[in-house]
Design a protein around this motif. Structure first.
Motif, short mmCIF file in Angstrom:
data_model
loop_
_atom_site.label_atom_id
_atom_site.label_comp_id
_atom_site.label_asym_id
_atom_site.label_seq_id
_atom_site.Cartn_x
_atom_site.Cartn_y
_atom_site.Cartn_z
N GLU A 70 0.82 -1.20 0.00
CA GLU A 70 0.00 0.00 0.00
C GLU A 70 0.86 1.26 0.00
O GLU A 70 0.51 2.26 -0.62
CB GLU A 70 -0.94 0.00 1.21
CG GLU A 70 -2.01 -1.09 1.18
CD GLU A 70 -2.89 -1.00 -0.05
OE1 GLU A 70 -3.18 0.13 -0.50
OE2 GLU A 70 -3.30 -2.05 -0.56
N GLY A 116 -4.10 4.52 1.88
CA GLY A 116 -3.51 3.19 1.87
C GLY A 116 -3.38 2.58 3.25
O GLY A 116 -3.40 1.37 3.39
N ARG A 122 -6.51 0.67 4.29
CA ARG A 122 -6.63 -0.60 3.57
C ARG A 122 -5.65 -1.64 4.13
O ARG A 122 -5.99 -2.80 4.28
CB ARG A 122 -6.36 -0.38 2.08
CG ARG A 122 -6.45 -1.64 1.25
CD ARG A 122 -6.20 -1.34 -0.22
NE ARG A 122 -6.15 -2.55 -0.99
CZ ARG A 122 -7.18 -3.11 -1.60
NH1 ARG A 122 -8.37 -2.57 -1.49
NH2 ARG A 122 -7.05 -4.21 -2.30
#
Length: 634
Positions: free
Chosen positions: A83, A178, A181
C-alpha cells in the motif's frame, strides 16, 4: 500559594508533567541512517508521528512510526509495503505525499510530506461550525484528493477531521491513503477488530459488507455535515452505539441544527449519506461538481486560515517541541535586572523552596505507588464497564472492537490489562467491545467469470471451495450462475463457497412425432425449444401430410434452438395403368385391381363381345395407387 495552584490545576499539571517526564527513545536518533528525529508531533492509536530531517535530501519530513505490535505482524507488513508503494504514486496537491517506507531496528515506518499547520479537528474545535461557502470550499479540496485516489484505484475508508490537514495558508491536504486498507484485513494482530472511527464509518463498514468508492462518498458527506454543524451526525454513550446508528438510525437533517443553511447544501449532504450505497451520489466527481456549483452561488469565502504550529500540544522529555513551554520552567532574570549576586541567591533559594513544595504536592496527588485490581467487566455493557472502571480509578479507552461467537454485540469481550491484573491507579484500561458473531453476506456474482467471482468473494472474506457445472438456458457457457450458499446468505468469515458455473442450455429429447400431422409436430417441437424443417417423401403406409419420421430420430439428445428435420408423407407413389384393352371384362377388372386401382365400368346397352375397348386414364399413364380406372366395354 504555589502549592494551592498545583492542587487546583492538577489536571493540567498532570498533563504537562506526564508529557515532559516520559522520554521518547527515538528523539535525537537517526532512523535507517537517514532520518534524524527532531520532535514528536502527534500520537495516535496506531502510530506516532515525528518531525524529522531527511539527511540525504536535506528536507523536513513527517515520520510515521507504527506502534510496536505491527512490526511483529507479517500479514500487516506485507500489505503495508504494497500500500505504501501504491500510495507513493499518488501525486496531487491535496494529497499528503508518501516518500519512503521501511523497517529499522524493529520499527515499521512511513516517510511523508511534512505539512505545517493543524488538522481539521483542531481547527473546528477552535472555530466552531463553518459557513456554507467555507465548508464547501474545504470539502471541494477533500473531494479533489479522493477523486485523484479513486482514479488510481485507491479507496481511503477513513475520512475524518484528524486525517485532513490545514496548512497556514488554508490549503487542505488529506493523509493516510492506503493505511486504512493495510489495516482493514483481519490478521494475527488485529484479530477481527473493526478499523475506523465510529462517528465516520459507513453503514457497509459497520455491517462487514464489501466497501468501495461509495464508502468514501458517505464519509465525505459526514465530514461536510460536521463542517456545517460543528458536530458529528450521531452521538452515543459508547462507540458501538454510535456505529449502530449509521446502520439503523436516520441521518439527521442540517436544518435541525442550522435553519439558515441553504436547502441545496442540506440536500447535498443527504444525498451523499444515503444508507444504501446504490442510493448515494454515484461518484466523487459528481459530488464535487455539485459542491462547486453550490459554492459559486454563495458569497465568496476566504481561506480556512490556521497557525503554523505542529498538531500536538505535548512536550517530550529532554526534547521539548519548538515553542513549547511548561509552567515548571519560569524565565530566569539576568544579573542586570536582579541587582546583584545576593538577589540571585535569594531568588534561587526561593525558587528551590517553591519547586520542592510543588513537587511534594504533585507526588502526593499522583501517588505513583498506588495500584488497584482491574475489575472483571467481561460480558457487561460498554457503558456499565466504563463506569465500573472509572469508579475503580482507571482511565478507559473504549475504541477497540472485535467479532465474537460467544459474547453478544455491545458487551465487553475482555480488557487490557486483563481483569484481576494489578495496575497503577489512573492508568488506562482498554475495552474490547463485541460486534457479535462475524458474518458476511454472500455477494451476488451472477454473470461474472469465475476469476471475477473469486475476487469478489475474497473481498468479502470468503473463499471458493470449487466449482459445480450446471446447465442454464440464458447464462453463457463458463460464466457463473450463482453460488452455494446462495446470494445474501449470512456466513462466517472464510466460509467455503461453491461457484455454480454454466454449461449452457440443458439438452432435450426429440419427441416421437411419427404418424401425426405436420402442424402438430411443429407445435410439439416449439414446446421444447426446437425448430423444424420439412422434407416431403412418398409413402405407401403413411397418409399424405403426416410425419413419416424425424432426423434425428425420436429420443435423441439435442439442445434448445436446434433444428429438427420432419419427413412428411406425400402419399403413395404413382402406378402405371396396365394395358387391359381387348381383354374380357372380368380379366381386365382383375388385373387392374391387382395393380392397386379401383375399377369403374362404362358399357352400352348391348355388349356383344364383352371386352374392353379403352381405359381412362389410358394404358401406360401414371395414376395414384388406389385411384379409379374407368374401363369401356363393347
Amino acid at each position: 500559594m504555589a502549592l494551592s495552584w498545583q492542587l487546583s490545576s492538577s489536571a493540567n499539571v498532570h498533563s504537562i508533567v506526564m508529557n515532559t517526564m516520559v522520554a521518547d527513545a527515538l528523539l535525537g536518533r537517526t532512523v535507517d541512517d537517514r532520518y534524524r528525529v527532531d520532535a514528536r508531533i502527534a500520537v495516535g492509536g496506531m502510530a506516532t508521528v515525528y518531525r524529522a530531517l531527511d539527511l540525504r535530501l536535506d528536507r523536513t519530513v513527517a515520520l510515521k512510526v507504527m506502534h510496536g505490535q505491527w512490526a511483529e505482524d507479517p500479514d500487516f507488513l506485507s500489505r503495508f509495503r504494497a500500500e505504501a508503494r501504491a500510495a507513493a504514486r499518488l501525486a496531487q496537491s491535496n494529497v499528503v505525499g508518501v516518500y519512503d517506507q521501511g523497517e529499522w531496528d524493529g520499527l515499521v515506518y512511513l516517510v511523508m510530506e511534512y505539512v505545517p499547520g493543524r488538522n481539521l479537528r483542531a481547527v473546528l474545535r477552535d472555530s466552531g461550525p463553518l459557513s456554507p461557502a467555507l465548508a464547501l470550499s474545504v470539502i471541494d479540496q477533500v473531494l479533489q484528493a479522493l477523486d485523484s485516489a479513486h482514479r488510481a484505484g485507491f479507496v481511503h475508508r477513513d475520512i475524518k477531521p484528524e486525517n485532513v490537514l490545514v496548512t497556514p495558508d488554508g490549503a487542505i491536504k488529506v493523509t493516510d491513503f492506503g493505511l486504512a486498507r493495510a489495516l482493514r484485513a483481519p490478521s494475527s494482530r488485529t484479530g477481527d477488530a473493526l478499523i475506523g472511527t465510529a462517528a465516520y464509518l459507513s453503514p457497509e463498514q459497520v455491517s462487514g459488507e464489501p466497501t468501495d468508492e461509495r464508502s468514501d462518498i458517505y464519509q465525505a458527506g459526514v465530514l461536510l455535515f460536521e463542517l456545517l454543524t460543528g458536530r458529528p451526525p450521531f452521538r452515543g454513550d459508547t462507540s458501538w452505539e454510535v456505529a449502530k446508528q449509521h446502520v439503523n438510525g436516520s441521518f439527521p437533517q442540517i436544518v435541525d441544527f442550522d435553519p439558515s443553511c441553504p436547502a441545496e447544501v442540506s440536500d447535498l449532504v443527504a444525498d451523499a449519506t444515503r444508507r444504501n450505497p446504490h442510493d448515494r451520489i454515484p461518484t466523487i466527481g459528481e459530488f464535487r461538481a455539485r459542491a462547486v456549483s453550490l459554492q459559486s452561488g454563495l458569497p465568496a469565502a476566504g481561506p480556512l486560515l490556521t497557525s503554523a504550529e505542529e498538531p500536538t500540544l505535548e512536550a517530550t522529555a529532554d526534547y521539548p517541541l519548538e515553542g513549547a513551554t511548561t509552567a515548571a520552567t519560569p524565565a530566569q532574570p539576568t544579573e542586570r535586572d536582579s541587582g546583584g549576586p545576593e538577589w540571585r541567591r535569594r531568588i534561587s533559594i526561593s525558587s528551590l523552596v517553591i519547586a520542592l513544595v510543588a513537587a511534594t504536592g504533585l507526588l502526593l496527588w499522583l501517588n505513583p505507588l498506588a495500584r488497584s485490581t482491574v475489575p472483571n467487566v467481561t460480558g457487561t455493557s460498554e457503558s456499565k464497564a466504563v463506569g465500573t472502571l472509572q469508579t475503580a480509578g482507571f482511565a478507559v479507552d473504549a475504541s477497540g472492537s472485535e467479532y465474537s461467537e460467544k459474547i453478544p454485540a455491545g458487551k465487553i469481550i475482555r480488557t487490557d490489562p486483563a481483569n484481576g491484573a494489578n495496575a497503577r491507579d489512573g492508568s488506562e484500561v482498554t475495552l474490547i467491545v463485541s460486534l457479535g458473531p462475524e458474518r458476511y453476506k454472500v455477494p451476488g456474482v451472477r454473470g461474472e467469470t469465475p476469476s471475477q467471482a473469486t475476487t469478489d468473494l475474497a473481498d468479502t472474506y470468503l473463499s471458493v471451495a470449487g466449482q459445480r457445472k450446471k446447465f442454464h438456458d440464458t447464462i453463457d457457457v463458463g460464466l457463473v450462475i450463482g453460488t452455494d450458499p446462495a446470494k445474501g446468505t449470512q456466513v462466517k468469515r472464510d466460509a467455503p463457497i461453491t461457484l455454480l458455473v454454466s454449461k449452457g442450455p440443458a439438452p432435450v429429447s426429440v419427441p416421437n412425432l411419427n404418424g401425426i400431422s405436420e402442424s402438430a409436430a411443429r407445435s410439439q417441437l416449439a414446446d421444447v425449444g426446437l425448430s423444424a424443417s420439412v422434407t416431403k417423401r412418398e409413402s405407401d403406409t403413411i397418409p399424405e401430410g403426416d410425419v413419416i419420421q424425424t432426423i434425428p430420430a425420436s429420443g435423441a439428445k439435442v439442445f434448445r434452438g436446434d433444428r429438427i428435420e420432419l419427413i412428411v408423407s406425400e402419399g403413395p407413389p404413382p402406378v402405371a395403368v396396365p394395358n387391359v384393352v381387348d381383354l374380357p371384362r372380368e380379366e381386365a377388372v382383375s388385373e387392374l385391381k391387382a395393380a392397386g386401382f379401383k375399377v369403374e365400368i362404362s358399357e352400352g346397352v348391348v355388349t356383344p363381345l364383352d371386352r374392353v375397348f379403352e381405359t381412362d386414364p389410358s394404358p401406360g399413364s401414371l395414376a395414384p395407387a388406389g385411384s379409379t380406372i374407368t374401363i369401356s366395354i363393347f
